[in-house]
Design an enzyme around this catalytic site. Structure first.
Site, PDB file in Angstrom:
ATOM      1  CB  VAL A  77      -0.989   0.056   1.196  1.00 48.59           C
ATOM      2  CG1 VAL A  77      -1.899  -1.168   1.222  1.00 48.59           C
ATOM      3  CG2 VAL A  77      -0.268   0.212   2.522  1.00 48.59           C
ATOM      4  CB  CYS A  78       0.713   4.262  -2.085  1.00 48.16           C
ATOM      5  SG  CYS A  78       1.350   5.941  -2.150  1.00 48.16           S
ATOM      6  CB  VAL A  79       4.003   5.331   2.640  1.00 42.72           C
ATOM      7  CG1 VAL A  79       4.851   6.121   1.668  1.00 42.72           C
ATOM      8  CG2 VAL A  79       4.069   5.967   4.032  1.00 42.72           C
ATOM      9  CB  ALA A  82      -1.498   3.885   3.527  1.00 43.98           C
TER      10      ALA A  82
END
Lengths: 129, 121, 95, 95, 121, 129
Positions: A77-79, A82
């Site tokens: 998941v893209c930081v 997220a």
């Protein structure tokens, strides 16, 4: 063939998350390989550990979780997407003194470099949004 | 990491109404950081991102026009706008915050044909 | 270097129009999700046939109760959708 | 029983078209968010003027760098937006 | 709770692609449970919700055509479809899963004028 | 005048959540009253307690939280929308044996009856999506 799948949509609000799941499941059934799942923007909600669905409805988060675990997929998941959406792991929770985590253990939080790396190292990238 | 990959980013949506312009920009900058070849195309409502004199303070947002200047800072020089989109929205090159090359459908097709990966937001 | 284009929103969003300015000869188009509502616009699809093959995703068509004239486009399963992704050099998603 | 209609998406989504089939004489329309891109379509707005008052939200216009001809519509602040909601009997949101 | 309130729900989007049809239906049923006067209008792509022979099992979803039959079960009898939307999509009354009254723009306007609250999804 | 505000959009993905916030703040400044805030569909993410934003960006969830507390607003997230999106309170967490909660204490979880009640008892309902 090596695929990477990018998901921009949250479950329940748009069909795209469910399409991405069906597509990923089918390509694995057909003997293809998943290089990486990348959850971007609202797509990060697919990796929420806190979703509760009524018994007669699909819990897409659990479906993803099972698929990722059964096939030992690399799921990111893209930081940036997220954390501002409240999808956080232990490390982020501790750093920001939050009492809870909300990311399924089958996915990890990482940067957009993982998306670029996926595109370079996969034969095909398919986007669902 | 291999350096032979060409990424094309198509940004088709208006600024501020959704986060799609920012997603597209962030992904393109990441590709540039990885020293990949990058094309950046503004199409449809995406050309609105380039309009001068934006100031998004009042809507609790970062001004995107300024952010687009980072394309150049990250070495992304292949920046295009679709002629049709500009005409439909009565925009001229002078109205834009950064310099971008005008392209028609044939050039768009050719850019896409010569790309390895296309992100279309 | 042919591309597969996916279109996943209703005709109301004019995605096909944008897509067409980017479709090269030999590219294919697949309609999925609400994009399958394009599948009933037979005149439009007939015009497209000269340059591109068009597909509609079976699961999305039957979910919506849509019957489609199969002379202008092919109805395919997820399996064939995956196959198309493999047989085209890249996938361009319009959403 | 006049209504205030809010339109918050780009002209690309054809919301104004739908809205117009629901606008009664004396209703007003306010363009907000990406809806403010309607504010430059002066011909369309001029036609609307005969039945409805049109407004554009200042904060969204200046965020986007849009300059607008004030003869076809009025540029208003959030304060006036709230006031319009109070002075119309109901609010119908198009998004 | 007062019973003089008229709610109008406009459902304008296609089924399955988004959750908006379901939101609109859920809210209308809640209004009916509270014994309010309810109008339910299908407009634009919303008329697609009424198409017969839907079966959403294959896309992990509940079939909406069936769900719409609950409108009647909850006593919502003022169900309308916009004539223009039907024509544009080449749909006829026979194609629909439930009976709905066809209305033109003037009747739509009049329904809205006589409503206290309008939910427009 | 008594307003109720309905929010369908998540923060960050769409401007609508931010518009709804600005609108609500302005109407309170102008001396109007809020009968109820109702967060519906993706709007429930506005009440997430787990969001972390970079220092140069707006944390809209915190803005809402402060506004709700300062003005003692009645703020409701729709139960059907919330639980499947992982926005849960202590009660739901315990019932489903989840280790965390993700709902800001300033909002409560309730059914759609609260939306209908809001429409009946407010002078104006304004929807943002």
């Amino acid at each position: 063939m090596k695929f990477s799948i990018v998901v921009y949509a949250a479950p329940y609000s748009s069909e795209a998350a469910s399409t991405a799941y069906n597509f990923t499941k089918t390509l694995l059934d057909e003997g293809h390989e998943v290089y990486r799942l990348f959850f971007f923007s609202d797509g990060v909600h697919n990796a929420s550990s806190l979703a509760i669905t009524p018994q007669d409805e699909t819990n897409l988060q659990k479906f993803w979780d099972a698929l990722i675990q059964n096939h030992e997929l690399d799921s990111v998941v893209c930081v940036t997407s997220a954390v501002k959406r409240g999808i956080i792991n232990q490390q982020e929770a501790e750093r920001h003194e939050l009492a809870a985590t909300s990311l399924l253990a089958s996915s990890e939080i990482a940067g957009l470099g993982q998306l670029i790396d996926a595109a370079i190292n996969s034969d095909r990238v398919v986007n669902f949004g | 990491m291999s350096n032979s990959h060409t990424f094309t980013f198509i940004s088709r949506t208006a600024p501020y109404g959704s986060n799609r312009p920012q997603l597209c920009l962030d992904a393109a900058l990441a590709a540039a950081v990885f020293e990949q070849k990058v094309n950046y195309i503004f199409m449809d409502d995406g050309v609105y991102q380039l309009v001068k004199h934006q100031d998004a303070d009042a809507i609790n947002s970062k001004t995107l026009g300024n952010a687009l200047e980072t394309l150049d800072l990250y070495g992304i020089q292949n920046v295009y706008v679709c002629t049709t989109a500009m005409k439909q929205r009565k925009l001229a090159a002078d109205d834009l915050v950064i310099a971008a090359q005008s392209i028609g459908d044939e050039e768009l097709k050719s850019l896409l044909e010569n790309s390895n990966t296309v992100f279309n937001l | 270097m042919s591309s597969l284009h996916t279109i996943s929103k209703s005709p109301r969003f004019n995605l096909l129009e944008s897509c067409l300015s980017a479709v090269s000869e030999g590219d294919s188009i697949i309609f999925i999700e609400d994009g399958v509502y394009h599948c009933n616009e037979s005149e439009l699809l007939a015009k497209l046939l000269s340059t591109s093959k068009c597909y509609g995703l079976k699961e999305d068509l039957s979910a919506r109760g849509l019957e489609v004239k199969v002379d202008v486009l092919q109805i395919i399963s997820y399996r064939k959708f995956v196959e198309l992704c493999a047989s085209h050099e890249k996938i361009i998603s319009w959403f």
